[in-house]
Design a protein around this motif. Structure first.
Motif, short mmCIF file in Angstrom:
data_model
loop_
_atom_site.label_atom_id
_atom_site.label_comp_id
_atom_site.label_asym_id
_atom_site.label_seq_id
_atom_site.Cartn_x
_atom_site.Cartn_y
_atom_site.Cartn_z
N PRO A 199 0.75 -1.20 -0.17
CA PRO A 199 -0.04 0.08 0.22
C PRO A 199 1.11 1.33 -0.23
O PRO A 199 0.16 2.66 -0.37
CB PRO A 199 -0.76 -0.22 1.26
N ASP A 200 2.20 1.17 0.49
CA ASP A 200 2.85 2.35 0.52
C ASP A 200 3.45 2.75 -0.84
O ASP A 200 4.33 3.63 -0.84
CB ASP A 200 4.24 2.33 1.60
N ASP A 238 -8.56 2.11 -8.65
CA ASP A 238 -7.74 1.88 -7.47
C ASP A 238 -6.92 0.49 -7.67
O ASP A 238 -7.55 -0.28 -8.17
CB ASP A 238 -8.45 1.88 -6.11
N PHE A 239 -5.89 0.30 -6.89
CA PHE A 239 -5.22 -0.85 -6.69
C PHE A 239 -4.35 -0.55 -5.47
O PHE A 239 -4.08 0.53 -4.99
CB PHE A 239 -4.41 -1.37 -7.84
N ILE A 240 -3.58 -1.81 -5.18
CA ILE A 240 -2.91 -1.66 -3.90
C ILE A 240 -1.67 -0.80 -4.14
O ILE A 240 -0.81 -1.18 -5.04
CB ILE A 240 -2.57 -2.89 -3.29
N GLY A 241 -1.35 0.33 -3.58
CA GLY A 241 -0.30 1.08 -3.99
C GLY A 241 -0.57 2.43 -4.56
O GLY A 241 0.23 3.34 -4.53
N ARG A 280 -2.85 5.07 -4.48
CA ARG A 280 -2.78 6.50 -3.80
C ARG A 280 -1.54 7.10 -3.34
O ARG A 280 -1.16 8.17 -3.17
CB ARG A 280 -3.53 6.14 -2.43
N TYR A 283 -8.66 -0.89 5.20
CA TYR A 283 -8.35 -0.33 3.92
C TYR A 283 -9.41 0.54 3.38
O TYR A 283 -10.53 0.63 3.25
CB TYR A 283 -8.33 -1.56 2.62
N PRO A 287 -9.40 5.75 -1.43
CA PRO A 287 -8.08 6.26 -1.07
C PRO A 287 -7.82 7.56 -1.77
O PRO A 287 -7.19 8.38 -1.15
CB PRO A 287 -7.05 5.20 -1.40
N TRP A 289 -3.99 9.68 4.49
CA TRP A 289 -3.19 8.50 3.77
C TRP A 289 -2.15 7.83 4.51
O TRP A 289 -2.11 6.62 4.92
CB TRP A 289 -2.98 8.76 2.37
N LEU A 338 -1.33 4.39 6.46
CA LEU A 338 -0.20 3.49 6.05
C LEU A 338 0.74 3.17 7.50
O LEU A 338 1.10 2.11 7.71
CB LEU A 338 0.65 4.25 4.90
N PHE A 339 1.04 4.18 8.15
CA PHE A 339 2.23 4.35 8.86
C PHE A 339 1.77 4.20 10.42
O PHE A 339 2.59 4.10 11.12
CB PHE A 339 3.27 5.29 8.56
#
Lengths: 923, 80
Positions: free
Chosen positions: A635-636, A817-820, A822, B27, B31, B39, B43-44
């Protein structure tokens, strides 16, 4: 003269089995049943070591695991450093020498085997003294599964030292041995107490047999025991007092001297002075007197004690003699001195409940002023009970009753009902309460020892408090008190007491230091058990492994896999072999075993949607029969894995992962499916070992494939790049994919794992005319690096986005959207000066070390580092890939690689160094 | 070593499990609608309490199912 200090009779040693041993170069005799310490004492050897820091002579001080002085090195038959003579059982042929605090590991490999056992029980009883035996017998009477463990060779605990009720011990031991659900482990020390009653113990199985140890038995075994309930019956250790020269050989704990007389039939001396704070030393004095030791006098530090035997309120002022006690100067309460000849000074400064395991279990040790010691506070949350001296009960009758009660309660708590057991009669005489005394007045603090093994004196402790330290934890670290391998068993509470005196606070308010595992030293070999050598970690090999070996391959470890690294021919070095293999792939035909690639079968009506969410690019638009390269991010936004996705049917995909990430990617998929998207109808299955894969690479690969797959249209138009076909290859059912990880015309041929060798041999035969060449992972790396294909985990490190790698084309702009996704618009990931993957050409033609830092010339500023570096046959030179700050803007410029002997200029290039136009892909 | 109650398999050694951090961090639904700070928080940022903590575990060497439990981070006691 043999064994001049051995009694004519008595003790638990086997006088019919004399044993010869050597200590510090001299030959001695002892008996089976001795410890090295008791055998040395029997021979009149009291001085056993010099102290660590000060080199002062030291003698046997205790009779067990609490020993601070008698540190020895076993030389034969099995070299072992840093053992205590008081815990080494004597055997014939033992060769040992004294140590000054530091051991020496053997240079030879250890031939012994070590093992481990996982065990479960309802009630675990730790300690087989009176309380532990009563607890185990009571628990066993309920039918519960009971484990009783004890560090001695036989049950009995303190009774072995006092010589009381040994018939009862034998009866109970026999009953426990016969009980069907009970296991008694002797020579077994519980050294770790972890969460949820998980207790780790080490059993010494054959060490006491010396050279006679049967080779088929493991030398030591680690027991990992999960117990519903635990009874701690770990007893107590006697402690010393701080007075001048309290470390001289001949100063001994009173209870230890009693043990040497009763258990081993050994006199630790001829004429003794006793110094005590409590009643227990009187029993010791009586037993010693009965055995023939002259008790010169008893100095009892309790001023009020009136028993006719002792000098009330008297203390020891001085100890005479350096190599051995020769006399003791006593001081009366009003300061009068009296010198008494003696070769033994028996000390009892009180008893400390052995609370280490209780403390490890998460319990607190609280100071009990009546006891003059720290003991379990009863508030531990784990399912444990404390019985006997471990809880501060020192009278035998109470210990037995507590043991039976706690054993019964433990069985009850585990769901069983205990019957009663018969306990021996034990009269507990009324006595005088003990006094808590730490430092005796007068004397030089520089020779008043609190921790004998670390040579820590009252003066050292005063220095620590003088610097302003107020916590025993700080004092411990500053002075090292309590950090030796005896862990302050005899000196820890004394240290707390002395520090409390120095600070003028209550010792209870000061507290003790924290106990952590291991309670006793345990060898790494025992902890490793069978998990060493071949059994350390599973080795995974492909179906072709034996064939690679017969090709002469050298192997590389990739995770648990053994992969062929390169295939040297006679006289060829690695560089030569790799250049040859690379040339074959670029100019002729070559092949590689790619079976270790992770393969996951993804099925279900929502499989396309699922993969769209997981990969950065669009997967759902892929047609059955087609293949797409895909990138996965966290996600990062950082690249996690890459590979290919092939669509088998509308609802079924086969995705490949990097070799090392196969399990992680499957975990990743399952995590998202279970925790975020349970509504998706998708199932994932690892099929890595279902399919063997051979990569057939090079301009001649089409000819070779055509020869072995006559039913397949291999033409450019008939079998396009990034498509796949099910067909027959070498008569085998096969799936052939037009994928290239080298930039050359290439195929990946998948067959059943069982058929791999048939395929390999067929390709070898069909390609012989073209000089087909097997190649390994090193050549694979060179070929892919020439094309700028990154290896996730080598060219990336978890801080690299697809854009950093130049893979922006694989990031969908259409998907919502997809993982990462954003994360790609975060300020940080959008920076223009991020580290980017570029190529490097060293100006001097040298090979850059991977990991070398890249800097600007002056002033030197770090720009990045080399991630991959090779010699290229195709380029005729060395090259490298690197992550470089703002790298794509530096193309054509010079940066500097930092090597051991200075800076080397390198020219920055694009990451694709070979065939950037992609003309070779279709042959 | 903790004894962890897998809802499907019963109590098993901790070494059979994989830790998944704080539970209940969903999740985000959209997003793209979040600010960088929001965000980044997803994430963190995670709680790190001294005491009860609802966290995720996966029985990775067993049934491979994810589940949540509440553990006291001081005593390692599993509370629910």
């Amino acid at each position: 003269m043999t064994q001049p200090y051995r009694l004519e009779r008595g003790g638990l040693v086997d006088r019919d089995t004399p044993l010869s041993f050597r200590f510090d170069g001299r030959e001695y005799q002892g008996f089976r049943g001795d410890t090295l310490a008791s055998a040395l004492l029997a021979n009149g050897v009291l001085r056993v070591a010099d102290s660590l820091r000060l080199g002062r002579p030291r003698g046997v001080f205790s009779a067990g695991i609490e020993e601070p002085n008698a540190i020895v090195q076993i030389e034969e038959p099995f070299p072992e450093p840093m053992l205590t003579a008081t815990t080494v059982e004597l055997y014939g042929g033992l060769v040992a020498r004294s140590l000054r605090g530091h051991g020496r590991l053997a240079g030879d490999p250890d031939p012994a085997r070590y093992d481990s056992t996982h065990a479960h029980c309802d009630v675990l009883v730790i300690g087989a003294g009176p309380a532990g035996l009563a607890a185990a017998a009571t628990a066993a009477s309920s039918g519960a599964r009971v484990i009783l463990l004890d560090d001695q060779p036989r049950p009995g605990g303190s009774l072995l030292g006092t010589g009381e009720h040994l018939d009862w011990v034998d009866t109970v031991a026999a009953e426990l041995a016969a009980a069907p659900e009970t296991r008694v482990l002797t020579r077994t020390t519980a050294f770790g107490y972890y969460d949820d009653n998980h207790v780790i113990a080490v059993q010494r199985r054959t060490g006491h047999l010396g050279a006679l140890a049967p080779a088929h038995l493991s030398r030591e075994g680690v027991w990992r025991i999960r117990a519903r309930q635990v009874v701690l019956a770990t007893g107590a250790h006697e402690r010393s007092l701080a007075f001048a020269d309290n470390d001289r050989p001949g100063v001994m704990l009173a209870g230890a001297a009693r043990t040497y007389v009763n258990r081993y039939g050994v006199l630790p001396g001829r004429r003794a002075v006793v110094l005590t704070t409590n009643d227990s030393a009187y029993a010791a004095a009586r037993d010693l007197a009965a055995a023939g030791v002259e008790i010169a006098t008893i100095a009892d530090l309790r001023p009020g004690v009136q028993n006719g035997e002792a000098l009330p309120g008297w203390a020891v002022a001085r100890v005479h003699g350096e190599e051995r006690v020769s006399a003791v100067t006593l001081r009366s309460p009003d300061g009068a001195g009296r010198e008494v000849d003696a070769d033994l000074l028996l000390v009892s400064g009180g008893w400390n409940p052995v609370g280490a395991l209780y403390s490890q279990a998460g319990g607190r040790l609280a100071y009990d002023p009546e006891l003059g010691a720290f003991r379990p506070d009863g508030g531990c949350r784990q399912n444990l009970f404390v019985a006997g001296a471990a809880g501060g009960s020192y009278h035998l009758g109470v210990c037995l009753a507590e043991g039976a009660a706690m054993g019964g309660r433990a069985a009850d708590a585990a769901g069983f009902t205990a019957r009663g057991i018969v306990l021996p009669e034990a009269a507990d005489p009324a006595g005088t309460p003990p006094a808590a005394v730490w430092t005796l007045p007068g004397g030089d603090p520089a020779v008043q020892f609190a921790d004998l093994q670390r040579d820590v004196t009252v003066a050292d402790l005063a220095r620590a408090t003088g610097t302003g330290m107020r916590s025993v934890e700080h004092v411990k670290r500053y002075t090292t008190a309590g950090t030796a391998h005896d862990q302050g068993r005899t000196g820890g509470t004394l240290t707390s007491g002395v520090v409390a005196e120095l600070l003028g606070v209550e010792v209870g308010a000061l507290g003790t230091t924290t106990f952590r595992p291991p309670y006793a030293p345990v060898s790494f070999a025992a902890l490793a058990g069978r998990d060493r050598g071949m059994l350390f970690d599973p080795v995974r090999v492909t179906a072709l492994h034996g064939r690679h070996e017969s090709h002469g391959a050298l192997f590389e470890n990739v995770g648990q896999w053994k992969r062929p690294w390169y295939y040297p021919r006679d006289g060829e070095d690695m560089a030569g072999a790799v250049l040859r293999e690379c040339r074959a792939a670029r100019e002729g035909v070559a092949m590689m075993d790619a079976s270790t690639l992770g393969k996951i079968d993804v099925q279900g009506p929502d499989a396309g949607d699922f993969l769209d969410r997981l990969y950065t690019n669009m997967i759902s638009t892929l047609k059955p029969g087609a293949i797409r390269y895909g990138v996965m991010c966290r996600p990062d936004g950082m690249v996690f894995d890459d590979g290919t996705v092939i669509r088998l049917t509308d609802e079924r995909f086969l995705v490949t992962t990097t070799t090392g990430n196969a399990a992680a990617v499957l975990d990743w998929m399952e995590e998202w499916l279970q925790t975020e998207w349970p509504e998706l109808r998708v199932r994932c299955t690892s099929v890595t070992e279902h399919w063997a894969t051979v990569a057939l690479v090079g301009p001649r690969s089409r000819d070779v494939l055509a020869a072995v797959a006559p039913g397949l249209d291999v033409s450019r138009a008939g079998f396009g790049f990034m498509t796949w076909r099910d067909t027959e290859v070498a008569g085998l059912s096969a799936r052939v994919c037009r994928i290239s990880f080298s930039g050359e015309l290439a195929y990946e041929i998948n067959v059943s794992w069982w058929d791999a060798l048939t395929l390999w041999e067929a390709l070898l035969a069909a390609g012989a005319a073209h000089g087909i060449t097997p190649y390994g992972t090193e050549t694979m790396h060179v070929l892919r690096a020439e094309k700028g294909y990154p290896i996730i985990g080598q060219d990336t490190d978890g801080t690299v986005t697809p854009h950093d790698l130049g893979l922006g084309w694989a990031v969908s702009k259409k998907k919502a959207d997809f993982i990462g996704k954003r994360s790609f618009t975060r300020t940080d990931t959008a920076r223009p000066d991020r580290k980017q993957l570029v190529g490097l050409l060293p100006d001097d033609g040298g090979l850059l070390p991977e990991g070398a830092h890249l800097v600007t010339a002056a002033p030197q500023r770090v720009l990045g580092h080399v991630t991959s570096s090779y010699r290229s046959a195709a380029l005729g030179r060395t090259f490298a890939l690197a992550l470089l700050r703002g790298g794509r803007d530096l193309i054509g410029q010079t940066v500097w690689a930092t090597l051991d002997d200075g800076l080397v200029p390198v020219t920055v290039t694009g990451s694709v160094l070979y065939d950037p136009e992609g003309t070779r892909r279709d042959g | 070593m903790m004894l962890i109650p897998c809802p499907w398999c019963g109590p098993r050694d901790e070494s059979e499990f994989h830790y998944g951090g704080q539970a209940g961090v969903a999740y985000p639904a959209d997003p793209a609608a979040l600010s960088d700070a929001e965000w980044a928080r997803y994430l963190f940022f995670r709680d790190n309490p001294k005491g009860p903590f609802r966290e995720r575990w996966s029985h990775s060497a067993g049934c491979r199912r994810w589940f949540s439990l509440v553990r006291d981070t001081v005593t390692n006691e599993v509370l629910s």
